[in-house]
Write an enzyme that holds these catalytic residues in place. Structure first.
Site, PDB file in Angstrom:
ATOM      1  N   ASN A 197       4.178  -4.924  -0.649  1.00  0.00           N
ATOM      2  CA  ASN A 197       2.845  -5.087  -0.074  1.00  0.00           C
ATOM      3  C   ASN A 197       2.919  -6.289   0.861  1.00  0.00           C
ATOM      4  O   ASN A 197       2.941  -7.432   0.405  1.00  0.00           O
ATOM      5  CB  ASN A 197       1.841  -5.324  -1.210  1.00  0.00           C
ATOM      6  CG  ASN A 197       0.407  -5.356  -0.715  1.00  0.00           C
ATOM      7  OD1 ASN A 197       0.165  -5.352   0.492  1.00  0.00           O
ATOM      8  ND2 ASN A 197      -0.521  -5.401  -1.637  1.00  0.00           N
ATOM      9  N   ARG A 239       3.080  -0.280   0.847  1.00  0.00           N
ATOM     10  CA  ARG A 239       1.632  -0.084   0.900  1.00  0.00           C
ATOM     11  C   ARG A 239       1.179  -0.255   2.348  1.00  0.00           C
ATOM     12  O   ARG A 239       1.468  -1.288   2.972  1.00  0.00           O
ATOM     13  CB  ARG A 239       0.944  -1.122   0.015  1.00  0.00           C
ATOM     14  CG  ARG A 239      -0.542  -1.017   0.106  1.00  0.00           C
ATOM     15  CD  ARG A 239      -1.232  -2.016  -0.749  1.00  0.00           C
ATOM     16  NE  ARG A 239      -2.669  -1.825  -0.626  1.00  0.00           N
ATOM     17  CZ  ARG A 239      -3.558  -2.751  -0.896  1.00  0.00           C
ATOM     18  NH1 ARG A 239      -3.179  -3.925  -1.336  1.00  0.00           N
ATOM     19  NH2 ARG A 239      -4.832  -2.501  -0.760  1.00  0.00           N
ATOM     20  N   HIS A 259      -8.442   1.382  -1.293  1.00  0.00           N
ATOM     21  CA  HIS A 259      -8.062   1.329  -2.719  1.00  0.00           C
ATOM     22  C   HIS A 259      -7.672   2.709  -3.241  1.00  0.00           C
ATOM     23  O   HIS A 259      -7.798   2.985  -4.431  1.00  0.00           O
ATOM     24  CB  HIS A 259      -9.221   0.818  -3.612  1.00  0.00           C
ATOM     25  CG  HIS A 259      -9.582  -0.616  -3.421  1.00  0.00           C
ATOM     26  ND1 HIS A 259     -10.890  -1.040  -3.438  1.00  0.00           N
ATOM     27  CD2 HIS A 259      -8.842  -1.718  -3.209  1.00  0.00           C
ATOM     28  CE1 HIS A 259     -10.933  -2.347  -3.259  1.00  0.00           C
ATOM     29  NE2 HIS A 259      -9.691  -2.785  -3.114  1.00  0.00           N
ATOM     30  N   ARG A 300     -16.912 -10.584   0.721  1.00  0.00           N
ATOM     31  CA  ARG A 300     -17.533  -9.639   1.659  1.00  0.00           C
ATOM     32  C   ARG A 300     -18.929  -9.254   1.184  1.00  0.00           C
ATOM     33  O   ARG A 300     -19.163  -9.091  -0.018  1.00  0.00           O
ATOM     34  CB  ARG A 300     -16.693  -8.366   1.786  1.00  0.00           C
ATOM     35  CG  ARG A 300     -15.345  -8.597   2.382  1.00  0.00           C
ATOM     36  CD  ARG A 300     -14.627  -7.259   2.598  1.00  0.00           C
ATOM     37  NE  ARG A 300     -13.202  -7.474   2.634  1.00  0.00           N
ATOM     38  CZ  ARG A 300     -12.309  -6.820   1.876  1.00  0.00           C
ATOM     39  NH1 ARG A 300     -12.699  -5.883   1.043  1.00  0.00           N
ATOM     40  NH2 ARG A 300     -11.040  -7.106   1.975  1.00  0.00           N
ATOM     41  N   GLU A 324      -1.429  -0.050  -9.411  1.00  0.00           N
ATOM     42  CA  GLU A 324      -1.196   0.420  -8.041  1.00  0.00           C
ATOM     43  C   GLU A 324       0.296   0.494  -7.708  1.00  0.00           C
ATOM     44  O   GLU A 324       0.742   1.434  -7.064  1.00  0.00           O
ATOM     45  CB  GLU A 324      -1.926  -0.506  -7.055  1.00  0.00           C
ATOM     46  CG  GLU A 324      -3.429  -0.316  -7.129  1.00  0.00           C
ATOM     47  CD  GLU A 324      -4.224  -1.375  -6.390  1.00  0.00           C
ATOM     48  OE1 GLU A 324      -4.310  -2.511  -6.912  1.00  0.00           O
ATOM     49  OE2 GLU A 324      -4.746  -1.089  -5.316  1.00  0.00           O
TER      50      GLU A 324
END
Ligand code: ADP
Length: 400
Positions: free
Chosen positions: A9, A91, A180, A241, A382
């Site tokens: 990642n 990813r 996601h 956010r 993940e």
């Protein structure tokens, strides 16, 4: 003998990796290199059962970072031959309307990830840097791109289109993509296993609540609605956010408050959410502050819960019959108060939590026996999901 996949990642100044045993699901090694390109780099390599390696050093770029990782693997193991490295999984945040599944990386795929950069300017270029450096570091292995958006490409047009002029939307590729995806896919599949039913027969609402947060309605293993949009700014309240906001606020901030577009971008993406409302973006701190009687912290928790409850209600309506609600990621897995607040008052819709189960730990059902819809905590995985998708692509099980 184990079979493994190296999962990467890559951010613009960071590199996170995990060597995953695809059969057991165990992490054989993992690490994080931060502040790449700065004078204060920190690199960590962890192998289960061994002391962690932590080094402060200047790491000039991603290729340099991979060199460091290879040296750690040489020095501390595991030996990549011994763990039968099948390939490298990357990813990639934005796969656009093109990538509905993981793909082997070739020049064309690299070009397309690059073409999608305007849709994810902070992420895709960084992901590509990681891919290019890894191709140089691990030649001779298949490299696979696994997209955050791919799982959501099954969302029907009524849910993924915005009500704007079609020509503008088409020209600028404006639509809901959702993010996601690997987490929502893993958790919804795991949920079906836990219910002991075939994936096709199970409808689940997945609530991925980490620093970034998103909800997905999954019908029979396919995403049919999700809360993030063209960008990860939409939907739930997050660490920094805002989540959903009237788009008119942006015009107001520009015209009346005199803020530039970049300032508004920073405000909504980096200085809003929990951080903007309370001064900290970390849910543990917000909860502590609320417990200590600080009003703005309890107000923030109310806003988080209100948004979650509304989303769950909408997704119950979209799914019709719903079998389960699954909480995952840092907050979803660990915060009993957030889970309880999000689902409070939904008893008449068949959702009843069991406070003792909710206060427990690990993968488990947290709904009461009489709850028509089961509620679970399902820790996300993940890296494992990426590793499995890579293995399925490069070493599919042989049919004999
Ligand atoms: P990321 O999206 O960066 O992967 P995580 O999934 O690790 O983030 O989630 C981070 C969030 O989880 C933080 O807000 C953190 O405070 C929260 N969190 C972790 N443990 C707990 C806990 N025990 N109680 C409440 N929140 C928690």
């Amino acid at each position: 003998m184990s079979r493994s996949v190296f999962v990467i990642n890559a951010g613009s100044s960071s590199l996170k990796y995990q060597l995953v045993d695809v059969d057991s699901g165990d992490a054989l090694a993992s690490g994080l290199i931060e502040r790449i390109g700065e004078t204060t780099g920190v690199a960590t390599h962890e192998v289960p059962g061994q002391p962690d390696i932590v080094e402060q050093r200047v790491i000039s770029d991603h290729e340099h970072a991979f060199g460091w990782v290879l040296r750690q693997l040489d020095a501390h193991g595991p030996d990549l031959d011994a763990v039968q490295l099948l390939g490298i999984g990357h990813r990639v945040v934005q796969g656009g309307a093109r990538f509905d599944r993981a793909v082997l990386i070739d020049d064309d795929v690299v070009q397309q990830i690059d073409d999608l950069a305007p849709l994810a300017p902070l992420h895709n270029p960084a992901n590509l840097q990681g891919i290019r450096s890894a191709l140089a570091t691990f030649p001779g292995f298949p490299h696979v791109a696994v997209f955050d958006t791919a799982f959501h490409l099954t969302i029907p047009p009524a849910a993924h289109r915005y009500a704007i002029e079609g020509r503008v939307a088409a020209e600028h590729r404006i639509r809901k993509y959702g993010f996601h995806g690997t987490s929502h896919q893993y958790v919804s599949r795991r949920m079906a296993e836990l219910l002991g039913k075939p994936l096709e027969a199970v409808n689940t609402i997945v609530l991925h609540l980490g620093n970034g947060a998103s909800a997905t309605a999954v019908r029979g293993g396919r995403s049919v609605e999700t809360s993030m949009g063209m960008t990860p700014l939409a939907g739930l309240v997050m660490g920094t956010r805002s989540g959903d906001i009237d788009p008119g606020v942006i015009f107001h901030l520009h015209r009346v408050a005199g803020m530039s577009i970049d300032e508004i971008d920073t405000l909504l993406n980096k200085r809003s959410g929990l951080l903007g409302m309370t001064g900290t973006g970390d849910m543990r701190d917000v909860q502590q502050a609320a417990d200590a009687g600080i009003e703005r912290a309890s107000e923030a928790l109310d806003i988080v819960a209100h948004r979650l409850r509304g989303t769950v209600g909408a997704y119950l309506a979209h799914l019709g019959r719903t079998d389960a609600i699954a909480f995952t990621a840092g907050i979803g897995e660990n915060s009993a108060p957030v889970r309880a607040a999000a689902l409070a008052g939904l008893e008449s819709l068949g959702i009843v939590l069991d406070p003792v189960r909710n206060a427990g730990r690990g993968e488990r059902r947290i709904s009461a026996d009489e709850s028509a819809i089961e509620v679970w905590v399902v820790p996300t995985a993940e890296e494992l999901e990426i590793a499995r998708q890579v293995a399925a692509l490069v070493a599919p099980p042989s049919v004999e």
